[in-house]
Design a protein around this motif. Structure first.
Motif, PDB file in Angstrom:
ATOM      1  N   GLY A   8       1.453  -1.151   0.190  1.00 25.01           N
ATOM      2  CA  GLY A   8       0.120   0.336  -0.162  1.00 25.01           C
ATOM      3  C   GLY A   8       0.671   2.092   0.103  1.00 25.01           C
ATOM      4  O   GLY A   8       0.781   2.045  -0.095  1.00 25.01           O
ATOM      5  N   TYR A   9       2.210   1.034   0.068  1.00 24.30           N
ATOM      6  CA  TYR A   9       2.541   2.785  -0.597  1.00 24.30           C
ATOM      7  C   TYR A   9       2.857   2.728  -1.818  1.00 24.30           C
ATOM      8  O   TYR A   9       3.444   1.784  -2.112  1.00 24.30           O
ATOM      9  N   PRO A  10       3.519   4.265  -1.415  1.00 22.15           N
ATOM     10  CA  PRO A  10       3.613   4.520  -3.234  1.00 22.15           C
ATOM     11  C   PRO A  10       5.422   3.530  -3.334  1.00 22.15           C
ATOM     12  O   PRO A  10       6.027   3.858  -2.875  1.00 22.15           O
ATOM     13  N   SER A  11       5.407   2.839  -4.739  1.00 23.82           N
ATOM     14  CA  SER A  11       6.727   3.227  -5.094  1.00 23.82           C
ATOM     15  C   SER A  11       6.871   4.169  -5.299  1.00 23.82           C
ATOM     16  O   SER A  11       7.290   6.125  -5.149  1.00 23.82           O
ATOM     17  N   PRO A  12       9.187   4.627  -4.324  1.00 20.89           N
ATOM     18  CA  PRO A  12      10.015   5.240  -4.798  1.00 20.89           C
ATOM     19  C   PRO A  12      10.296   6.006  -5.714  1.00 20.89           C
ATOM     20  O   PRO A  12       9.892   6.075  -6.869  1.00 20.89           O
ATOM     21  N   ARG A  13       9.537   7.408  -5.338  1.00 19.42           N
ATOM     22  CA  ARG A  13      11.057   8.462  -6.471  1.00 19.42           C
ATOM     23  C   ARG A  13      12.370   8.189  -7.100  1.00 19.42           C
ATOM     24  O   ARG A  13      12.580   7.843  -5.958  1.00 19.42           O
ATOM     25  N   PRO A  14      12.247   8.286  -8.663  1.00 19.84           N
ATOM     26  CA  PRO A  14      13.208   8.305  -9.173  1.00 19.84           C
ATOM     27  C   PRO A  14      14.211   9.435  -8.411  1.00 19.84           C
ATOM     28  O   PRO A  14      13.705  10.804  -7.763  1.00 19.84           O
ATOM     29  N   ARG A  15      15.623   9.415  -8.018  1.00 21.98           N
ATOM     30  CA  ARG A  15      16.094   9.991  -7.177  1.00 21.98           C
ATOM     31  C   ARG A  15      16.836  11.756  -7.707  1.00 21.98           C
ATOM     32  O   ARG A  15      17.900  10.851  -8.854  1.00 21.98           O
ATOM     33  N   LEU A  16      16.753  12.708  -7.609  1.00 19.94           N
ATOM     34  CA  LEU A  16      17.518  13.746  -8.459  1.00 19.94           C
ATOM     35  C   LEU A  16      18.421  14.028  -7.880  1.00 19.94           C
ATOM     36  O   LEU A  16      18.511  14.368  -6.179  1.00 19.94           O
ATOM     37  N   SER A  17      19.228  15.035  -8.212  1.00 16.16           N
ATOM     38  CA  SER A  17      20.296  15.851  -7.648  1.00 16.16           C
ATOM     39  C   SER A  17      19.824  17.205  -7.132  1.00 16.16           C
ATOM     40  O   SER A  17      19.087  17.679  -7.976  1.00 16.16           O
ATOM     41  N   VAL A  18      20.854  17.775  -6.521  1.00 17.93           N
ATOM     42  CA  VAL A  18      20.839  19.125  -5.613  1.00 17.93           C
ATOM     43  C   VAL A  18      19.801  19.980  -7.105  1.00 17.93           C
ATOM     44  O   VAL A  18      19.259  20.888  -7.154  1.00 17.93           O
ATOM     45  N   GLU A  19      20.709  19.798  -8.254  1.00 15.30           N
ATOM     46  CA  GLU A  19      20.639  20.428  -9.659  1.00 15.30           C
ATOM     47  C   GLU A  19      19.225  20.779  -9.854  1.00 15.30           C
ATOM     48  O   GLU A  19      18.579  21.361 -10.779  1.00 15.30           O
ATOM     49  N   GLU A  20      19.036  18.764 -10.271  1.00 15.31           N
ATOM     50  CA  GLU A  20      18.052  18.705 -10.780  1.00 15.31           C
ATOM     51  C   GLU A  20      16.570  19.356  -9.993  1.00 15.31           C
ATOM     52  O   GLU A  20      15.425  19.529 -10.758  1.00 15.31           O
ATOM     53  N   LEU A  21      16.277  18.880  -8.785  1.00 15.78           N
ATOM     54  CA  LEU A  21      15.486  19.096  -7.564  1.00 15.78           C
ATOM     55  C   LEU A  21      14.762  20.556  -8.342  1.00 15.78           C
ATOM     56  O   LEU A  21      13.238  20.713  -8.572  1.00 15.78           O
ATOM     57  N   PRO A  22      15.712  21.607  -7.842  1.00 17.96           N
ATOM     58  CA  PRO A  22      14.609  23.212  -8.361  1.00 17.96           C
ATOM     59  C   PRO A  22      13.911  22.945 -10.283  1.00 17.96           C
ATOM     60  O   PRO A  22      12.659  23.438 -10.285  1.00 17.96           O
ATOM     61  N   ALA A  23      14.712  22.397 -11.363  1.00 24.88           N
ATOM     62  CA  ALA A  23      13.664  22.522 -12.337  1.00 24.88           C
ATOM     63  C   ALA A  23      12.741  21.232 -11.917  1.00 24.88           C
ATOM     64  O   ALA A  23      12.127  21.820 -13.049  1.00 24.88           O
ATOM     65  N   ALA A  24      12.954  20.545 -11.417  1.00 23.06           N
ATOM     66  CA  ALA A  24      11.949  19.716 -11.815  1.00 23.06           C
ATOM     67  C   ALA A  24      10.278  20.136 -10.396  1.00 23.06           C
ATOM     68  O   ALA A  24       9.327  19.459 -10.903  1.00 23.06           O
ATOM     69  N   GLU A  25      10.883  20.811  -9.807  1.00 18.93           N
ATOM     70  CA  GLU A  25       9.468  20.973  -8.786  1.00 18.93           C
ATOM     71  C   GLU A  25       9.231  22.492  -9.813  1.00 18.93           C
ATOM     72  O   GLU A  25       8.013  23.849  -9.046  1.00 18.93           O
ATOM     73  N   ASN A  26       9.884  22.902 -10.538  1.00 19.62           N
ATOM     74  CA  ASN A  26       9.436  24.645 -11.923  1.00 19.62           C
ATOM     75  C   ASN A  26       9.589  25.747 -10.639  1.00 19.62           C
ATOM     76  O   ASN A  26       8.939  26.401 -10.071  1.00 19.62           O
ATOM     77  N   THR A  27      11.078  25.572  -9.826  1.00 24.84           N
ATOM     78  CA  THR A  27      10.690  26.819  -8.575  1.00 24.84           C
ATOM     79  C   THR A  27      11.823  27.403  -9.455  1.00 24.84           C
ATOM     80  O   THR A  27      12.543  27.608 -10.338  1.00 24.84           O
ATOM     81  N   GLN A  28      11.622  29.436  -8.990  1.00 26.79           N
ATOM     82  CA  GLN A  28      13.165  29.917  -9.170  1.00 26.79           C
ATOM     83  C   GLN A  28      13.790  30.281  -8.046  1.00 26.79           C
ATOM     84  O   GLN A  28      12.963  30.237  -6.481  1.00 26.79           O
ATOM     85  N   PRO A  29      14.495  31.055  -8.161  1.00 26.63           N
ATOM     86  CA  PRO A  29      15.400  31.094  -7.122  1.00 26.63           C
ATOM     87  C   PRO A  29      14.972  32.786  -6.272  1.00 26.63           C
ATOM     88  O   PRO A  29      14.278  33.441  -7.012  1.00 26.63           O
ATOM     89  N   ILE A  30      15.127  33.155  -5.383  1.00 23.71           N
ATOM     90  CA  ILE A  30      14.737  33.978  -4.041  1.00 23.71           C
ATOM     91  C   ILE A  30      15.739  35.124  -4.622  1.00 23.71           C
ATOM     92  O   ILE A  30      16.545  35.079  -4.553  1.00 23.71           O
ATOM     93  N   ARG A  31      15.247  35.782  -5.011  1.00 22.84           N
ATOM     94  CA  ARG A  31      15.320  37.240  -5.749  1.00 22.84           C
ATOM     95  C   ARG A  31      15.386  38.968  -5.020  1.00 22.84           C
ATOM     96  O   ARG A  31      16.582  39.699  -4.626  1.00 22.84           O
ATOM     97  N   SER A  32      14.614  38.680  -3.604  1.00 15.04           N
ATOM     98  CA  SER A  32      14.305  39.208  -2.500  1.00 15.04           C
ATOM     99  C   SER A  32      13.414  39.189  -1.767  1.00 15.04           C
ATOM    100  O   SER A  32      12.735  38.051  -2.037  1.00 15.04           O
ATOM    101  N   LEU A  33      13.462  40.192  -0.432  1.00 19.15           N
ATOM    102  CA  LEU A  33      12.977  39.845   1.083  1.00 19.15           C
ATOM    103  C   LEU A  33      10.785  39.272   0.606  1.00 19.15           C
ATOM    104  O   LEU A  33      10.368  38.763   0.628  1.00 19.15           O
TER     105      LEU A  33
END
Length: 65
Positions: A10-35
């Motif tokens: 009943g557990y979901p299968s594990p996600r493929p492991r991504l590198s630190v560089e690949e994670l932001p791209a996979a999550e469609n995130t942007q760098p923090i530029r200001s407060l």
């Protein structure tokens, strides 16, 4: 005796492991530029924020006594 696969328990299968560089791209995130990028807009007014902070402080002190 073999161990059952995670999906068989009943557990979901594990996600493929991504590198630190690949994670932001996979999550469609942007760098923090200001407060302002960090502002969540959780409270509608300064008064609402102050009430929340007072409540949180009182609750923390209540458990200490």
């Amino acid at each position: 005796m073999s161990t059952p696969a995670p999906e068989d328990c009943g557990y979901p299968s594990p996600r493929p492991r991504l590198s630190v560089e690949e994670l932001p791209a996979a999550e469609n995130t942007q760098p923090i530029r200001s407060l302002e990028d960090l502002a969540a807009g959780t409270f509608e007014s300064d008064q609402e924020l102050e009430e929340f902070l007072a409540f949180t402080c009182a609750e923390r002190r209540r458990d200490v006594a």
